[in-house]
Design an enzyme around this catalytic site. Sequence first.
Site, PDB file in Angstrom:
ATOM      1  N   LYS A  11     -41.913   0.636   6.471  1.00  0.00           N
ATOM      2  CA  LYS A  11     -43.349   0.929   6.570  1.00  0.00           C
ATOM      3  C   LYS A  11     -44.192  -0.294   6.212  1.00  0.00           C
ATOM      4  CE  LYS A  11     -43.047   4.258   3.548  1.00  0.00           C
ATOM      5  NZ  LYS A  11     -41.595   4.189   3.339  1.00  0.00           N
ATOM      6  N   THR A  12     -43.866  -0.940   5.095  1.00  0.00           N
ATOM      7  CA  THR A  12     -44.644  -2.098   4.653  1.00  0.00           C
ATOM      8  C   THR A  12     -44.502  -3.259   5.631  1.00  0.00           C
ATOM      9  OG1 THR A  12     -44.364  -1.431   2.340  1.00  0.00           O
ATOM     10  CG2 THR A  12     -45.017  -3.714   2.756  1.00  0.00           C
TER      11      THR A  12
ATOM     12  N   GLY B  78     -43.067   7.573   6.389  1.00  0.00           N
ATOM     13  CA  GLY B  78     -41.635   7.577   6.681  1.00  0.00           C
ATOM     14  C   GLY B  78     -40.848   7.488   5.389  1.00  0.00           C
TER      15      GLY B  78
ATOM     16  N   GLU C  98     -70.534 -38.714  11.434  1.00  0.00           N
ATOM     17  CA  GLU C  98     -69.482 -37.913  10.799  1.00  0.00           C
ATOM     18  C   GLU C  98     -69.909 -36.435  10.721  1.00  0.00           C
ATOM     19  OE1 GLU C  98     -66.716 -39.208   7.274  1.00  0.00           O
ATOM     20  OE2 GLU C  98     -68.531 -38.266   6.426  1.00  0.00           O
TER      21      GLU C  98
ATOM     22  N   GLY D  98     -38.262   6.129   2.428  1.00  0.00           N
ATOM     23  CA  GLY D  98     -38.168   4.852   1.736  1.00  0.00           C
ATOM     24  C   GLY D  98     -37.190   3.920   2.435  1.00  0.00           C
ATOM     25  N   GLY D  99     -37.552   2.642   2.548  1.00  0.00           N
ATOM     26  CA  GLY D  99     -36.660   1.653   3.141  1.00  0.00           C
ATOM     27  C   GLY D  99     -36.656   1.629   4.647  1.00  0.00           C
TER      28      GLY D  99
END
Length: 791
Positions: A222-223, A216, A84, A218-219
């Site tokens: 990027k994330t 860049g 094993e 917001g929205g």
Amino acid sequence: MASLIDRFKYDVFLSFRGEDTRHGFTGNLWKALQDRGINTFIDDEELRKGEEITPSLIKAIEDSNMGIIVLSKNYASSSFCLQELFTILACIKDKGRCVWPVFYEVDPSDVRKLKRSYGEAMVEHEMGSSSNIVLLQKWKNALHQVANLSGFHFKKGDDYEHVFIGKIVERVSREIMPVTLPVPDYIVGFKYQKQIVTSLLNVGSDDRFHMVGIHGIGGIGKTTLALEVYNLIVRQFEGSCFLEKVRENSDKNGLIYLQKILLSEIVGDKKIKITSVRQGISILQQRLHQKKVLLLLDDVDNEEQLQAIAGRSDWFGPGSRVIITTRDKRLLTCHGVECTYEVKGLNDKDAFELVRWKAFKNEFSPSYNDFLLVQKHTRKLTANKLLRSKTLKTEKVISGYVHILERAVTYASGLPLALEVIGSHFFNKTIEQCKCALDRYEKIPDKKIQRILQLSFDALQEEEKFVFLDIACCFKGYKLTRVEQILHAHHGDAMRDHISVLVEKSLIKISESDIVTLHDLIEEMGKEIVRRESPDPGKRSRLWASEDIIQVLEENTGTSKIEIIYPNSRIEVEWDGEAFKKMENLRTLIIKDGKFTESPKHLPNSLRILQLQHSLCLSWDLPSEFYPRKLTICNISTKSTLFTQELHEAGNTWFCFPRAKIPEWFDHHCLAGLSISFWFRNKFPAIALCVISPSTLDDSRRLVRVIINGNTFFYESDDKRHKSPAKMYHLHLFHMKMENFNDNIDKAFFENKWNHAEVDFGFPFMNSGIHVLKEKSSMNDVRFTKPENDA
């Protein structure tokens, strides 16, 4: 995206000698792991009958993320356990996954060197009737290999057994945490951008540290982009950490909180005490400088955050990588991040696919090809060209949804956040309900979109906020030099640095042709901020909507709050001429297309910019008491009150008057020609120029040439407006500014001699003139005829 752990049925496979530890240590370890939510395989005693491990047991080993070998006194006496062990090392360790030995009341050197019970057990195996020399050597190698692995050593009296088990569970828990991180369920438009960021990270190079900034608005995604890259490369690092919402967590919990998370995730030390940020920095340097790590720092908005958690390259081991997402490009520059990438918005195709998926959540909804078909064959569509499922039964229905999605794509202008919000709102809605929602969005921005976009605005200084709102409400699409001139005149101070800040924070952009622009939803965010100043337009700082301006002027509801009036379309005003009386702080009045029933009875002396269309100039008589001492930019019909020397002596005005004459107070007048000359010494004089011609500076495609001692320089006019009416003579009065030259003109000057300057306007003029600003330059250093000598 599925995590690494998702590929395994079991988190941990336990190997042990049943008669030694099943009902004691190993049983307690299995229970502790299970209680922690760690799916652990422990074999049934039925499986251990005989010496060969079964195919089902081999499958369990292969389906386990990691193995733990409990090496007790009699472990090696079982040929089953040895086989094993060999299988675990082959199926788990050799595949790059973790195998940890637990030396339970056994000395690791006994296992490695086959001494005491382990040596005795191997002698017995060798003397067995069915001994296999090759197999025995494999077992010995396996014992030697596992003894050299990093693991745990337990001796009675050194520690409580439950404490020892707790340490194992804690380490296992950290090890089996998902390597990859969850991303949105439907991602489009990032494939090429992901390749670019990955190439910037240069992951294949382990000799040095790399830091990459993703910036860049917001929205914009990027994330999401950063997570896609993170998941792609994370398995190549010894440790990794995703610090989410750095700005928010830093504000709420402080920088020490972020440092503790980083140490907990990478080093596994959850109980470490940090009393100051400086101490945290020291600990991070000490603990991480030899580790190859991957950090993702999300939504950073302050350099102090970077200094506290990723200060310098020598904090981390060779080959480490740090990814930073931020709205502020300047922050990356200040921190010395050399490799940066600005996230691009989605093109129409990807935007359509994203909003379609969010709205319908299936592959049978109207596709981008349907959109193209609707555009091309609006009234000639046949159902079989478009239908994707029985839920869309008619050409009219699918065509209606396509038009709705098209409107949504246009409204969002490539911003993924807006597309997701709108698409989610469309889910399970009728065409009419979708249309109503879009109508509402176009009048009043969605709260979630507004809140996320406004975070960048809220982080600005007060003067930067003023400049942003001016541009968003009134000056989008203007030449940069013109915007700078208008803002300088309006605010009474240079705003060039403020504009740079807005660019670096991704709120505005400067195109390759030097046009100031911004995303449609960023523009709408700025306008909504102004609208929220008051429900009454007369109590807002900036007026741009024609209907609001007409209402304020006709109903005489203006107040001292109004600073800018610049209608975005033609206005026709039926008024009594009194409306401007209450606008004591009005600084900018620009009307390019309008009709008024009568001239204004009042105009505020606070005006610094006054521009009226030609027909309005001719119909308006300026009030006799109108004397704007700070008026800097003027484009109206000639009025004596606006043509006085005192008003222009400050040196910042740019006026355009139709059908005007050179002012008598000008120092030098010149008749028709192409250029005007003068001589100066010491330094280039502060001068105002006048030129009268049917071809005006804003018509000419040529730059003004200034030839100094035979050296040619180009001077770019601040004034770039629409063309003047044909055959209409205009007088342009402007002050020559050093910053508008294409090069440093000082290098062409003679020392201690008279310098000859010739101004070539690039078109024939009827008259021209020069005036020296006496407060800035001396007439002793300027001549309008060639001096007899150089003294």
